[in-house]
Design an enzyme around this catalytic site. Structure first.
Site, mmCIF file in Angstrom:
data_model
loop_
_atom_site.group_PDB
_atom_site.id
_atom_site.type_symbol
_atom_site.label_atom_id
_atom_site.label_comp_id
_atom_site.label_asym_id
_atom_site.label_seq_id
_atom_site.Cartn_x
_atom_site.Cartn_y
_atom_site.Cartn_z
ATOM 1 N N LYS A 154 0.902 -1.222 -0.047
ATOM 2 C CA LYS A 154 0.123 0.074 -0.058
ATOM 3 C C LYS A 154 0.765 1.249 0.000
ATOM 4 O O LYS A 154 0.459 2.348 -0.668
ATOM 5 C CB LYS A 154 -0.965 0.079 1.201
ATOM 6 N N LYS B 102 -5.288 -10.244 -6.643
ATOM 7 C CA LYS B 102 -6.578 -10.818 -5.782
ATOM 8 C C LYS B 102 -7.617 -9.671 -5.733
ATOM 9 O O LYS B 102 -7.591 -8.633 -6.169
ATOM 10 C CB LYS B 102 -5.830 -11.097 -4.499
ATOM 11 N N LYS C 253 -11.348 -4.660 -2.704
ATOM 12 C CA LYS C 253 -12.257 -3.718 -2.869
ATOM 13 C C LYS C 253 -11.454 -2.553 -3.538
ATOM 14 O O LYS C 253 -12.056 -1.628 -3.998
ATOM 15 C CB LYS C 253 -12.952 -3.203 -1.446
HETATM 16 P P1 TYM Z 1 -10.586 -7.506 5.229
HETATM 17 O O1 TYM Z 1 -11.516 -6.796 5.791
HETATM 18 O O2 TYM Z 1 -9.551 -6.662 4.265
HETATM 19 O O3 TYM Z 1 -11.003 -8.829 4.684
HETATM 20 C C1 TYM Z 1 -11.790 -9.756 5.225
HETATM 21 C C2 TYM Z 1 -11.452 -11.243 5.027
HETATM 22 O O4 TYM Z 1 -11.416 -11.596 3.788
HETATM 23 C C3 TYM Z 1 -10.237 -12.112 3.049
HETATM 24 N N1 TYM Z 1 -10.027 -11.841 1.866
HETATM 25 C C4 TYM Z 1 -9.722 -12.615 0.936
HETATM 26 N N2 TYM Z 1 -9.637 -14.100 0.758
HETATM 27 C C5 TYM Z 1 -9.298 -14.506 -0.127
HETATM 28 N N3 TYM Z 1 -9.219 -14.013 -1.361
HETATM 29 C C6 TYM Z 1 -9.553 -12.781 -1.456
HETATM 30 N N4 TYM Z 1 -9.387 -12.011 -2.727
HETATM 31 C C7 TYM Z 1 -9.674 -11.857 -0.298
HETATM 32 N N5 TYM Z 1 -9.799 -10.726 -0.159
HETATM 33 C C8 TYM Z 1 -10.018 -10.543 1.343
HETATM 34 C C9 TYM Z 1 -9.232 -11.383 4.271
HETATM 35 O O5 TYM Z 1 -8.247 -12.275 4.345
HETATM 36 C C10 TYM Z 1 -9.936 -11.418 5.585
HETATM 37 O O6 TYM Z 1 -9.864 -12.685 6.265
HETATM 38 N N6 TYM Z 1 -7.079 -7.368 8.777
HETATM 39 C C11 TYM Z 1 -8.447 -7.739 8.462
HETATM 40 C C12 TYM Z 1 -9.448 -7.713 9.368
HETATM 41 C C13 TYM Z 1 -9.375 -7.756 11.012
HETATM 42 C C14 TYM Z 1 -9.028 -9.317 11.344
HETATM 43 C C15 TYM Z 1 -8.793 -9.080 12.621
HETATM 44 C C16 TYM Z 1 -8.902 -10.483 10.788
HETATM 45 C C17 TYM Z 1 -9.017 -7.032 11.713
HETATM 46 N N7 TYM Z 1 -8.782 -7.757 12.748
HETATM 47 C C18 TYM Z 1 -8.533 -10.074 13.485
HETATM 48 C C19 TYM Z 1 -8.843 -11.626 11.640
HETATM 49 C C20 TYM Z 1 -8.490 -11.154 13.081
HETATM 50 C C21 TYM Z 1 -8.844 -7.215 7.067
HETATM 51 O O7 TYM Z 1 -8.491 -6.146 6.730
HETATM 52 O O8 TYM Z 1 -9.468 -7.961 6.397
#
Ligand code: TYM
Length: 338
Positions: free
Chosen positions: A117, A200, A203
């Site tokens: 990023k 990947k 959003k």
């Molecule tokens: P976030 O909000 O970006 O995404 C949520 C979940 O979706 C998964 N993901 C994907 N999996 C497969 N293919 C893709 N293209 C793809 N895009 C997104 C992410 O791996 C995630 O599991 N930091 C985290 C949110 C978070 C979190 C936590 C997760 C905050 N605290 C504690 C686990 C435990 C995040 O930004 O996910």
């Protein structure tokens, strides 16, 4: 078994878009409901993570409700899981601060998501919050002494940092945290962009046609599948290197139907991409249609969503405050006189 004896699960998602997408769903969210059977489950809307990039406060508030409704529509049952908003549980920020003190600049700087990023946007335009983001994520997990954390592949490195921080704290200050495991389903750990199947699904994709949103209009979603980028061949075969686009579609097909990729390949032997894409586009439309309806119905009753999130936060706090008490004590903070 009473809930307190079950192993715990914690996971989170950022309410940073108008809809979750297929990457979120197949990579992570889909694993959340079945885990309610065997684990004591905590599912969180990471609104504090969502403010580490530029954002609009009114949109964040609305997206937090829309996200809560989507989680319930996806099968998170508020009677069986603590469904809560991160900012409702102040212990997250408090523990993150303590963990900041034991995290090296170098190890935080090695997080590839941050590096990606900041290299895209230029180091001066990214916030300190984005840099320390994985430390807040570690706090999210460690507060609940979670055993398993269901996520997609892109969060693996953050969970490795979480494990390192847990071990480091335990080693320096005495056994406090449980060292968690990432729960990553190999087949769907990374769902790719429909227009650029080497990137990947995300959003922040360059084209909205690259992602299927769970709240997409079914016709629009079907069209995105039909116009997904595939190679110039015509064989429906899983080959991530040579046929990234078709392989991604096969992964989605398999995830939606529960059929193996091999079984789907067999069905389409001798047929071209067209028939395969049409069939998948119908499956996708049949999925997003009812999903959107369920979500919109839930959004009609905001008072009920508020009640669910309040109960979830109370349940979360009862666990998080105990862990934080122990951490403060181990850290050498003087206890306030009663
Ligand atoms: P976030 O909000 O970006 O995404 C949520 C979940 O979706 C998964 N993901 C994907 N999996 C497969 N293919 C893709 N293209 C793809 N895009 C997104 C992410 O791996 C995630 O599991 N930091 C985290 C949110 C978070 C979190 C936590 C997760 C905050 N605290 C504690 C686990 C435990 C995040 O930004 O996910």
């Amino acid at each position: 078994m009473p809930p307190e004896q079950k192993p715990r699960v914690l996971s989170g998602i950022q309410p940073s878009a108008d809809s979750f997408h297929f990457g979120n769903y197949f990579g992570a969210l889909r694993q959340w409901p079945p885990m309610q059977d065997d684990f004591d489950t905590f599912y969180m809307l990471a609104d504090m993570h969502a403010i580490t990039v530029e954002y609009d406060p009114a949109a964040l508030r609305e997206r937090t409700y829309v996200s809560a409704a989507q989680l319930i529509a996806a099968g998170v049952d508020p009677e069986r899981s603590a469904l809560f908003v991160q900012s409702h549980v102040p212990e997250h920020a408090q523990l993150a601060w303590v963990l900041n003190g034991i995290t090296g600049m170098g190890e935080a700087g090695r997080m590839t998501q941050f590096k990606d990023k900041s290299s895209k946007n230029g180091a001066d335009s990214v916030s300190v919050g984005l840099f320390t983001y994985p430390i807040l994520m570690a706090a999210d997990v460690l507060l609940y002494r979670a055993d398993q954390v269901p996520v997609g592949e892109d969060q693996r490195q953050h969970l490795e940092l979480t494990r390192d921080l847990a071990q480091r704290f335990n080693h320096r200050f005495g056994e406090t945290f449980l060292v968690p495991e990432a729960f990553i389903v190999k087949e769907t750990a990374k769902i790719y962009d429909l227009q650029d199947p080497t990137a990947k699904m995300s959003k922040s994709a360059s084209s909205p046609n690259g992602l299927i949103e769970l709240l997409d209009d079914p016709k629009k979603a079907a069209k995105k599948i039909r116009s997904a980028v595939t190679d110039s061949g015509d064989e429906v075969r899983f080959d991530e290197k040579e046929k990234a686009g078709v392989s991604n579609l096969l992964t989605i097909y398999s995830a939606l139907t529960g059929r193996t990729v091999a079984d789907i390949e067999r069905e389409y032997v001798g047929q071209q991409y067209g028939a395969f894409k049409v069939a998948l586009s119908e499956l996708v439309a049949d999925f997003v249609g009812p999903f959107g309806e369920r979500t919109r119905a839930l959004l009609d009753d905001r008072a009920e969503l508020d009640r669910i999130l309040k109960a979830g936060a109370e349940q979360a706090r009862s666990v998080a405050s105990q862990t934080l008490d122990l951490v403060y004590d181990r850290s050498g903070f003087v206890r306030q006189a009663l």
